[in-house]
Design an enzyme around this catalytic site. Structure first.
Site, short mmCIF file in Angstrom:
data_model
loop_
_atom_site.label_atom_id
_atom_site.label_comp_id
_atom_site.label_asym_id
_atom_site.label_seq_id
_atom_site.Cartn_x
_atom_site.Cartn_y
_atom_site.Cartn_z
N HIS A 1 31.04 -55.96 11.82
CA HIS A 1 31.97 -55.17 12.63
C HIS A 1 33.01 -54.51 11.74
O HIS A 1 33.58 -55.13 10.85
CB HIS A 1 32.73 -56.08 13.62
CG HIS A 1 31.89 -56.54 14.77
ND1 HIS A 1 32.19 -57.68 15.50
CD2 HIS A 1 30.78 -56.01 15.35
CE1 HIS A 1 31.30 -57.82 16.45
NE2 HIS A 1 30.43 -56.83 16.39
N GLU B 1 37.47 -62.90 16.46
CA GLU B 1 36.91 -62.98 15.12
C GLU B 1 37.97 -62.54 14.13
O GLU B 1 39.05 -62.08 14.53
CB GLU B 1 35.64 -62.14 15.01
CG GLU B 1 35.83 -60.68 15.36
CD GLU B 1 34.49 -59.95 15.59
OE1 GLU B 1 33.61 -60.51 16.27
OE2 GLU B 1 34.37 -58.81 15.11
#
Lengths: 301, 397
Positions: A255, A217
């Protein structure tokens, strides 16, 4: 073979009596994992359902039961301490599930860990699973929070920063008849114990792993680093997916590590690095397994 | 979490980082009083918003510039009157601009040299790094690209902290000598202490200046704090200005939800940050425009799910919703109950596509079937994305 854990690995759970830890200890036991001890300071001498003894310290638990791996389900203010305790007890593997540990705590833990034999996975990760051979992959080793039934024993290694996005990939593989050797969630924090590359090197050396799926990511450069090594050293087929192509810059996308800063860490850069390295890139999260399968066939044919 | 410039100055004062004298004002009276207290004819007044480009910005009342120099307390009072309570639009605020509730009134220092210093986490080494450059007052990324040799880095051993010799190396790299080198080294050392003590993720001083009088000072500062550490930073939390944040994000944070508003018309509600990002990505892949990022996390209660629903529906641009849940910790039956509660409470009129997989999936699907609600069901993520894009188009048509 698999990597890091086998069905025989003896596991202790730090934070076994908290509701989160208790729930997932039970699910791991249901999966057939060898959970042999729990640690909750002050509750030593008690027993967790099904007969798992609880200790006050990791050192006692490891010594009495021969546990070599730990799952940490301890709240953020105390989690760094729990990690250090696991390392101090000489465990081979510590898997920290906890999300929300201050970055400075992890910076210090990582510095303190240098030279220690313990491998840390996480924090802020779903853990890892080496599937078993029973129904719904019963009989494997499940450390963490992944749903056990989605797995199937096989030869694809999966490494990912995500939790639920990993389950997508695993379920796609399982339903297409491609099982997994080991699935490792390295977590979404900017400072963690194990990188994509660390796991890929292990998969590369593991005779049971024949192909790899790598899920990344936005944020940082771990995927680029792994891609460069793969290009030079990995003979096994690798497919990848990068989440966050539509994420706005400068925002932390859930995150702590998922942020494009100063133009760095974009999905586009990671995808380019994957392509440059000969890694097959899935255009959407729905085709991660199909992308790997096509890549395997193309390389064979 | 961001803070205002005047709050950054308060932190500087607390940690002994040299900066020009100044205070925050909320009324023209206060601004005038501060100007008088400063006792100088070189005063600067700066509108306080969490965005850059203030100097070149304009107020919606016609007044130009969010930063002004002035020689008298009366002049400061007049300018404060034109700024306070008004909306300032800069190239970083977006066309709606931001309301200015505070101004910072400070002594205006001359600039002989403009330097740059920042402290942040170096992800490659997992260590804090102090970055310094002789090219202050500029976009540091441009400097990094065109003249990287003008950027100096000192990596910090987190178990030892920033050592005095490292601050001296940086001062020397910045071209400081004599007393200025000592002042620069001291400032950098204090900045590091602040960075660690307040659990910052970034502290950027641009410019760090040498004044004509020979003082070394921080003229501007940008801070960012580690959200994970806020639980142990009550003084930092007290500096939060929710008026500067997207009200939907403020509302979401009250429920412990992770929400980021975007510009599109298809909302999503997902468990897990990676999957949430991937869901936004696949909506776009199939021709839709994501309206938000929303991670309900692993342990979301029925109430949190219902609250999440209401927050996304409060966005008038939303024309369709995709719920994508792969239950690991999150249980599909909890999600299903939350969806039903929210649909009923909000009298949902727009298309809703629900894709469930994972823990208790069959129970979750059954709950939705039994409800009799007009919910479009999908088994895979691709199917979910395709269906919501199609349903949104046909409903809007």
């Amino acid at each position: 073979m698999a990597i890091l854990v086998t069905p025989e690995t003896r596991v202790l759970v730090q934070g076994i009596t908290g509701s989160f830890g208790a729930r997932h200890t039970q699910l791991s036991l249901d999966y057939g994992t060898q959970i042999v001890a729990g640690v909750t300071p002050g509750k030593g001498g008690q027993v967790f359902e099904g007969g798992v003894p609880i200790f006050d310290t990791v050192e006692q638990a490891a010594r009495e039961t021969g546990a070599t791996a730990s799952a940490i389900f301890v709240p953020p203010p105390f989690a760094a301490d729990a990690i250090l305790e696991g390392i101090d007890a000489g465990l081979e593997l510590v898997v920290c599930i906890t999300e929300g540990i201050p970055v400075n705590d992890m910076v210090k833990v990582k510095a303190a860990m240098q030279g220690c034999k313990t491998r840390l996975i996480g924090p802020n990760c779903p853990g890892l699973v080496t599937p078993g051979t029973g129904k719904d992959s019963y009989g494997g080793c499940r450390i963490g929070i992944a749903p056990g039934y989605i797995h199937r024993k096989g030869n694809v290694g999966v490494v990912s920063r995500s939790g639920t996005l990993t389950y997508e990939a695993v379920w796609q593989l399982t339903t297409r008849g491609y099982g997994q050797s080991t699935c490792v969630g390295i977590g979404g924090d900017p400072v963690n114990g194990t990188s994509h590359l660390d796991v890929i090197k292990m998969f590369n050396d593991d005779p049971e792993t024949e192909a790899i799926i790598m899920i990344g990511e936005i944020g940082g450069t771990a995927e680029e680093e792994a891609a460069a090594w793969i290009k030079a050293n990995c003979k096994k087929p690798v497919a990848g997916f990068i989440a966050g192509a539509t994420a706005p810059p400068g925002r932390r996308m859930g995150h702590a590590g998922a942020i494009v800063s100063g133009g760095k860490g974009t999905a586009a850069a990671k995808i380019a690095a994957f392509q440059e390295a000969g890694i097959a890139v899935a255009s959407t999260p729905s085709v991660m397994a199909d992308t790997l399968i096509a890549h395997i066939k193309a390389l064979k044919g | 979490m961001n803070i205002h410039e005047y709050q950054a100055r308060e932190l500087f004062e607390k940690f002994g980082v040299a900066a020009p004298r100044g205070k925050v004002a909320r009324t023209p009276d206060e601004a005038e009083a501060i100007a008088r207290e400063l006792g100088t004819d070189k005063i600067v007044i700066k509108a306080q918003i969490h965005a850059g480009g203030r100097g070149k910005g304009s107020f919606t009342n016609g007044f130009k510039g969010g930063v002004h120099l002035c020689a008298t307390p009366a002049g400061i009072r007049e300018i404060a009157g034109k700024m306070l309570g008004q909306t300032l639009v800069t190239h970083q605020t977006g066309p709606a601009g931001r309301v200015v509730n505070q101004v910072f009134v400070a002594e205006a220092k001359g600039i002989k040299k403009e330097l740059y210093v920042a402290i942040l986490l170096d992800r490659a080494t997992s260590r804090p790094v102090v970055i310094a450059s002789t090219e202050g007052g500029m976009d540091i990324e441009a400097v990094a690209e065109h003249t990287p040799e003008k950027i100096f880095r000192e990596s910090v051993n987190p178990l030892l902290g920033l050592q005095a010799y490292q601050t001296r190396k940086l001062a020397a790299a910045l071209g400081l000598t004599g007393k200025q080198a000592a002042a620069g080294a001291k400032l950098i050392g204090s900045l590091y202490k602040l960075f660690m003590a307040s659990d910052c993720s970034l502290v950027e001083v641009n410019p760090l200046v040498v004044t004509p009088e020979g003082d070394v000072m921080a003229l501007d500062a940008k801070f960012n704090f580690d959200d994970n550490a806020l639980y142990r930073q009550p003084e930092v939390v007290a500096m939060r200005d929710t008026a500067e944040e997207d009200p939907r994000e403020v509302e979401a944070s009250k429920f412990g939800l992770n929400y980021i508003g975007l510009d599109g018309n298809i909302a999503c509600l997902v468990n897990g940050a990676g999957l949430a990002m991937a869901t936004m990505d696949i909506i776009q892949f199939y021709g839709g425009m994501p309206a938000n990022f929303l991670d309900v996390g692993g342990g979301a209660t029925k109430e949190q799910v219902a609250a999440a629903f209401k927050i996304i529906l409060a966005d008038p641009k939303v024309e369709g919703i995709l719920v994508n849940i792969f239950g690991g910790i999150m249980r599909c039956d909890i999600i299903a109950e939350g969806i039903l509660a929210a649909v009923k409470e909000t009298h949902l009129q727009i298309p809703l596509v629900v894709r469930l997989e994972g823990s208790n999936v069959e129970i979750g699907k059954q709950i939705i079937r039994d409800s009799g609600l007009a919910v479009i069901s999908a088994d895979s993520l691709a199917e979910g994305a395709e269906k919501v894009v199609a349903a949104t188009k046909s409903k809007a048509a």
